[in-house]
Write a protein that holds these residues in place. Structure first.
Motif, PDB file in Angstrom:
ATOM      1  N   ALA A   1      42.523  39.664  36.811  1.00  0.00           N
ATOM      2  CA  ALA A   1      42.453  37.464  36.567  1.00  0.00           C
ATOM      3  C   ALA A   1      42.938  37.221  37.997  1.00  0.00           C
ATOM      4  N   ALA A   2      44.845  37.651  37.637  1.00  0.00           N
ATOM      5  CA  ALA A   2      45.574  36.833  38.755  1.00  0.00           C
ATOM      6  C   ALA A   2      45.548  37.147  40.555  1.00  0.00           C
ATOM      7  N   TYR A   3      44.500  38.553  40.595  1.00  0.00           N
ATOM      8  CA  TYR A   3      44.259  39.061  41.373  1.00  0.00           C
ATOM      9  C   TYR A   3      42.870  38.161  42.522  1.00  0.00           C
ATOM     10  N   TYR A   4      42.024  37.966  41.029  1.00  0.00           N
ATOM     11  CA  TYR A   4      40.836  37.341  41.874  1.00  0.00           C
ATOM     12  C   TYR A   4      41.127  35.796  42.032  1.00  0.00           C
ATOM     13  N   ALA A   5      41.916  34.995  41.069  1.00  0.00           N
ATOM     14  CA  ALA A   5      41.818  33.808  41.058  1.00  0.00           C
ATOM     15  C   ALA A   5      43.107  33.358  41.992  1.00  0.00           C
ATOM     16  N   ARG A   6      43.785  34.220  42.444  1.00  0.00           N
ATOM     17  CA  ARG A   6      44.225  34.426  44.219  1.00  0.00           C
ATOM     18  C   ARG A   6      43.280  33.704  45.120  1.00  0.00           C
ATOM     19  N   SER A   7      42.750  35.025  45.173  1.00  0.00           N
ATOM     20  CA  SER A   7      41.936  35.562  46.336  1.00  0.00           C
ATOM     21  C   SER A   7      40.875  33.856  46.390  1.00  0.00           C
TER      22      SER A   7
ATOM     23  N   PRO B   1      32.110  26.629  40.096  1.00  0.00           N
ATOM     24  CA  PRO B   1      31.662  27.781  40.576  1.00  0.00           C
ATOM     25  C   PRO B   1      32.463  28.990  40.973  1.00  0.00           C
ATOM     26  N   LEU B   2      33.757  28.742  41.018  1.00  0.00           N
ATOM     27  CA  LEU B   2      34.599  29.901  41.589  1.00  0.00           C
ATOM     28  C   LEU B   2      34.944  30.206  40.583  1.00  0.00           C
ATOM     29  N   ILE B   3      35.738  29.656  39.166  1.00  0.00           N
ATOM     30  CA  ILE B   3      35.622  29.467  37.986  1.00  0.00           C
ATOM     31  C   ILE B   3      34.635  30.414  37.269  1.00  0.00           C
ATOM     32  N   THR B   4      33.430  30.330  36.799  1.00  0.00           N
ATOM     33  CA  THR B   4      32.501  30.981  36.715  1.00  0.00           C
ATOM     34  C   THR B   4      32.420  32.421  37.118  1.00  0.00           C
ATOM     35  N   GLN B   5      32.670  32.604  38.880  1.00  0.00           N
ATOM     36  CA  GLN B   5      32.682  34.086  39.469  1.00  0.00           C
ATOM     37  C   GLN B   5      33.914  34.499  39.624  1.00  0.00           C
ATOM     38  N   LEU B   6      35.096  33.866  39.042  1.00  0.00           N
ATOM     39  CA  LEU B   6      36.203  34.781  38.259  1.00  0.00           C
ATOM     40  C   LEU B   6      36.125  35.551  36.929  1.00  0.00           C
ATOM     41  N   ILE B   7      35.166  35.153  36.081  1.00  0.00           N
ATOM     42  CA  ILE B   7      35.194  35.299  35.094  1.00  0.00           C
ATOM     43  C   ILE B   7      33.787  36.278  34.643  1.00  0.00           C
ATOM     44  N   LEU B   8      32.936  36.448  35.716  1.00  0.00           N
ATOM     45  CA  LEU B   8      32.427  37.307  35.812  1.00  0.00           C
ATOM     46  C   LEU B   8      31.745  38.489  36.588  1.00  0.00           C
TER      47      LEU B   8
ATOM     48  N   LYS C   1      49.559  27.582  42.401  1.00  0.00           N
ATOM     49  CA  LYS C   1      49.437  28.737  41.997  1.00  0.00           C
ATOM     50  C   LYS C   1      49.332  29.255  41.274  1.00  0.00           C
ATOM     51  N   PHE C   2      48.209  30.940  41.080  1.00  0.00           N
ATOM     52  CA  PHE C   2      48.103  31.167  39.809  1.00  0.00           C
ATOM     53  C   PHE C   2      49.245  32.552  39.219  1.00  0.00           C
ATOM     54  N   SER C   3      49.798  31.615  37.701  1.00  0.00           N
ATOM     55  CA  SER C   3      50.528  33.002  37.819  1.00  0.00           C
ATOM     56  C   SER C   3      50.259  33.881  36.532  1.00  0.00           C
ATOM     57  N   THR C   4      50.960  35.071  36.382  1.00  0.00           N
ATOM     58  CA  THR C   4      51.138  35.787  35.598  1.00  0.00           C
ATOM     59  C   THR C   4      52.429  35.273  33.784  1.00  0.00           C
ATOM     60  N   ARG C   5      52.135  34.965  32.998  1.00  0.00           N
ATOM     61  CA  ARG C   5      52.577  34.431  32.107  1.00  0.00           C
ATOM     62  C   ARG C   5      53.075  35.644  30.996  1.00  0.00           C
ATOM     63  N   PHE C   6      54.526  35.616  30.753  1.00  0.00           N
ATOM     64  CA  PHE C   6      55.082  36.442  29.721  1.00  0.00           C
ATOM     65  C   PHE C   6      54.090  36.327  27.984  1.00  0.00           C
ATOM     66  N   SER C   7      54.093  37.374  27.406  1.00  0.00           N
ATOM     67  CA  SER C   7      53.426  37.216  26.304  1.00  0.00           C
ATOM     68  C   SER C   7      53.625  36.389  25.415  1.00  0.00           C
TER      69      SER C   7
END
Length: 91
Positions: free
Chosen positions: A21-27, A51-58, A84-90
């Motif tokens: 998710a982080a990789y594709y969101a950033r790209s 459209p980009l959010i939809t593309q990420l989900i697909l 930015k787009f980040s990964t948070r702790f659980s």
């Protein structure tokens, strides 16, 4: 520009979901964050063009090992200044 708060259920933990998710969101130039929840779901806030959010989900739906069985979302207010787009702790 929109912002969505999303819960993903299914086989979404222990399969690289947050990394992908982080990789594709950033790209795609999207901003927000993603984290695992203690109930086995993944929570995400994502901001950008719809459209980009939809593309990420697909893209996530088509990744090996990831099996999204449910998506719950709602649109929420855009956060100005987020860069930015980040990964948070659980949680």
């Amino acid at each position: 520009m929109i912002r969505k708060h999303i819960y993903f259920s299914g086989r979404v933990q222990g399969v690289g979901f947050r990394y992908q998710a982080a990789y594709y969101a950033r790209s795609l130039g999207l901003t927000g964050w993603v984290r695992n929840l203690s109930d086995g779901r993944v929570e995400m806030e994502i901001q950008g063009r719809e459209p980009l959010i939809t593309q990420l989900i697909l893209t996530l739906k088509n990744q090996p090992y990831i099996r999204i069985e449910g998506i719950e979302y709602q649109e929420i207010p855009v956060e100005s200044g987020e860069t930015k787009f980040s990964t948070r702790f659980s949680y």
